[in-house]
Design a protein around this motif. Structure first.
Motif, PDB file in Angstrom:
ATOM      1  N   HIS A 133       0.925  -1.068  -0.122  1.00 45.05           N
ATOM      2  CA  HIS A 133       0.052  -0.100   0.080  1.00 45.05           C
ATOM      3  C   HIS A 133       0.954   1.265   0.027  1.00 45.05           C
ATOM      4  N   ASP A 217      -5.306   5.208   3.003  1.00 42.08           N
ATOM      5  CA  ASP A 217      -6.618   5.166   3.766  1.00 42.08           C
ATOM      6  C   ASP A 217      -6.757   3.869   4.572  1.00 42.08           C
ATOM      7  N   THR A 218      -6.067   3.767   5.687  1.00 41.51           N
ATOM      8  CA  THR A 218      -6.365   2.538   6.424  1.00 41.51           C
ATOM      9  C   THR A 218      -7.189   3.066   7.624  1.00 41.51           C
ATOM     10  N   GLY A 223      -5.199   6.772   8.073  1.00 42.42           N
ATOM     11  CA  GLY A 223      -6.538   7.322   7.720  1.00 42.42           C
ATOM     12  C   GLY A 223      -6.882   7.845   8.931  1.00 42.42           C
ATOM     13  N   CYS A 239     -11.455  11.233   0.654  1.00 39.78           N
ATOM     14  CA  CYS A 239     -10.952   9.623   1.307  1.00 39.78           C
ATOM     15  C   CYS A 239     -11.401   8.826   0.049  1.00 39.78           C
ATOM     16  N   GLY A 240     -10.729   7.481   0.423  1.00 37.30           N
ATOM     17  CA  GLY A 240     -10.956   6.330  -0.485  1.00 37.30           C
ATOM     18  C   GLY A 240     -10.703   6.717  -2.092  1.00 37.30           C
ATOM     19  N   TRP A 242      -8.946   6.119  -5.542  1.00 40.07           N
ATOM     20  CA  TRP A 242      -8.486   4.934  -6.131  1.00 40.07           C
ATOM     21  C   TRP A 242      -8.070   5.363  -7.376  1.00 40.07           C
ATOM     22  N   CYS A 258     -13.377   8.914  -5.644  1.00 41.37           N
ATOM     23  CA  CYS A 258     -13.457   8.135  -4.485  1.00 41.37           C
ATOM     24  C   CYS A 258     -14.481   7.307  -4.416  1.00 41.37           C
ATOM     25  N   ARG A 259     -14.143   6.232  -3.741  1.00 39.07           N
ATOM     26  CA  ARG A 259     -14.957   5.084  -3.518  1.00 39.07           C
ATOM     27  C   ARG A 259     -15.880   5.112  -2.131  1.00 39.07           C
ATOM     28  N   GLY A 263     -17.958   1.204  -0.858  1.00 37.53           N
ATOM     29  CA  GLY A 263     -17.064   0.651  -1.722  1.00 37.53           C
ATOM     30  C   GLY A 263     -18.066   0.039  -2.924  1.00 37.53           C
ATOM     31  N   LEU A 278      -6.384   4.546  -1.535  1.00 39.96           N
ATOM     32  CA  LEU A 278      -6.685   2.930  -1.184  1.00 39.96           C
ATOM     33  C   LEU A 278      -5.552   2.301  -1.930  1.00 39.96           C
ATOM     34  N   CYS A 281      -4.044   2.505  -5.997  1.00 43.86           N
ATOM     35  CA  CYS A 281      -4.265   3.788  -6.544  1.00 43.86           C
ATOM     36  C   CYS A 281      -3.266   4.000  -7.590  1.00 43.86           C
TER      37      CYS A 281
END
Length: 481
Positions: A133, A217-218, A223, A239-240, A242, A258-259, A263, A278, A281
């Motif tokens: 990641h 983004d953990t 995160g 956030c999220g 990808w 963003c997701r 999701g 994420l 990405c």
């Protein structure tokens, strides 16, 4: 022979003639009992055809016709590790292995002396190393830094923000390979200290004013810290993330996708300053090598001591059996060569390792399906992967290719798992595990999980005493061994 053939043979003496295969020589090279075996093998090893070379896309290409490794049964084997039979190989083979290893370092060196701006990346560096990641995050930072929207001469540098003292040499080299131009180490107490890390990031903001902030983004670490920094700076983070389009999109500054919706949905929006991305990405950096030079901040004023409203009580003991296989740092995996499965479970308990298995062991009913390692099971990225009685099918080797260190225990010295492993122990796996358990129990003062009857199944997931032994026993076992 015709005149045209003679002219063709006599023309162009400076050109290299095409090398023809000699079936007899290849047969002698495979037959280690032949009187001319060593001489023919030395001749083939000294051939001008390179065993491997670097392609135009930066990928290593191998010559399938080159002699790899002649096993003890006289059969030709391919050494996937690139070591060409290790220390037992001849000097010519070791020179070829050195050539192959140096081919990995043929990246374009990038050095920035006076960058026009900064892109701050705060990796998690779980267990002191870069995760997959984190490498994807640095790949996204390099895309933003090298995008065509920047004016000519205004080069952006990627700075890695680490918490603690200076990084170890291995991590520093990994940062340069991942794409970091500068490295800033901030003195922050170890453990969970979000307020102290937030104050350190605020100091970086005052000193460098980065163009972008990138966090993984953990659930914890990246995160949480990215959201805290966004609130402190009054920014609306993304956030999220990808996908990022840095050369245009919703506005002149670019856009990102963003997701959202747990999701299930994608939401495009303008590219903000703070991004929490994420995994996958972006593609990690593979064609360039950056210097990862250490940099010291010079803030205009001394940072204020943060208000300690959160106290770190230490790490919570976790049962290794409850850790997901793709997140486990230490995996003990068994295959068809394991005959004493109760002893295998006892060894996993004593070592504090998460249990894994090959497909053969799972099909035979010795382990559940969610513990299968390989391309048809789970891809793992453990720091240490201990394989006992696993021959090394290609699907299994694909599943462990991201592991740092692989240890193989097997009776067959010529199996593919032994060739792939960084350390190999040739012998009976059941006896070696039993001896290892004995060393662990002797180093731990006679403890080590005798109350479970040797099966390793009577563990309580929240039991601090059992998990404490699982955390201390591996280090003691290594010291004893």
């Amino acid at each position: 022979m015709s005149a045209s053939d003679e002219a063709m043979r006599g023309s162009a003496p400076g050109q290299t003639a095409r090398r023809r295969r000699d079936p007899r020589q290849e047969w002698i090279a495979r037959n280690r009992l032949h009187p001319q075996h060593q001489a023919v093998l030395a001749t083939l090893e000294g051939a001008t055809t390179p065993p491997a070379w670097m392609g135009p896309q930066g990928r290593l290409r191998r010559n399938p016709h080159a002699v790899g490794f002649i096993g003890p049964n006289g059969l030709k084997r391919i050494d996937r590790s690139g070591a060409q039979a290790g220390a037992t190989a001849s000097p010519a083979v070791r020179a070829q292995a050195t050539h192959v290893e140096s081919a990995h370092d043929r990246r374009r060196a990038v050095t920035l002396e006076a960058p026009a701006g900064w892109i701050a990346v705060v990796p998690d560096t779980a267990t002191g190393r870069l995760t997959e990641h984190d490498r994807d995050l640095f790949g996204l930072a390099r895309r933003l830094a090298d995008s065509g929207s920047q004016p000519e001469g205004a080069e952006l540098a990627v700075v890695a923000i680490l918490f603690g003292d200076s990084p170890p040499p291995a991590l520093e080299q990994a940062l340069g390979e991942a794409g970091a131009d500068r490295v800033v180490c901030l003195a922050v107490a170890e453990g969970y200290a979000p307020e102290a890390r937030l104050a350190a990031c605020t100091r970086v903001e005052e000193a460098l004013a980065p163009r972008y902030w990138l966090f993984p983004d953990t659930a914890l670490d990246g995160g949480d810290l990215g959201r805290r920094l966004a609130v402190r700076l009054g920014e609306r983070p993304a956030c999220g993330v990808w996908r990022v389009e840095a050369d245009g999109g919703l506005d002149a500054g670019g856009s990102c996708v963003c997701r959202t919706g747990s999701g299930r949905e994608d939401q495009p929006r303008p590219l903000p300053r703070i991004l929490m991305a994420l995994a996958e990405c972006a593609e990690p950096v593979v064609e360039t090598r950056h210097e990862a030079r250490a940099m010291v901040l010079e803030p205009p004023c001394a940072p204020q001591a943060p208000l300690a409203r959160v106290e770190d009580l230490g790490a919570v003991a976790v049962d290794p059996a409850e850790i997901a296989l793709h997140e486990a740092p230490f995996i003990l995996s068994g295959g068809n060569g394991v005959g004493d499965w109760p002893g295998f479970h006892r060894a996993a308990l004593a070592l504090g390792a998460s249990e894994g298995a090959s497909r053969v062991a799972v099909d035979d009913g010795h382990m559940p399906r969610h513990r299968q390692v390989g391309a048809t099971g789970t891809f793992v990225s453990a720091r240490v992967y201990l394989a006992v009685g696993i021959s090394g099918a290609i699907q299994h080797l694909q599943g462990i290719q991201r592991c740092d260190k692989v240890i193989a225990v097997n009776r067959d010295a010529g199996c593919d798992m032994v060739k792939r492993a960084d350390l190999s122990v040739i012998g009976d796996g059941d006896e070696i595990l039993a001896e290892l358990v004995r060393l662990v129990e002797a180093g731990a003062g006679g403890k080590g999980g005798e109350s479970d009857g040797g099966a390793g199944r009577g563990r309580v997931p929240g039991d601090a005493s059992e998990a404490g032994k699982a955390q201390t026993s591996p280090q003691e076992a290594l010291n004893v061994a």
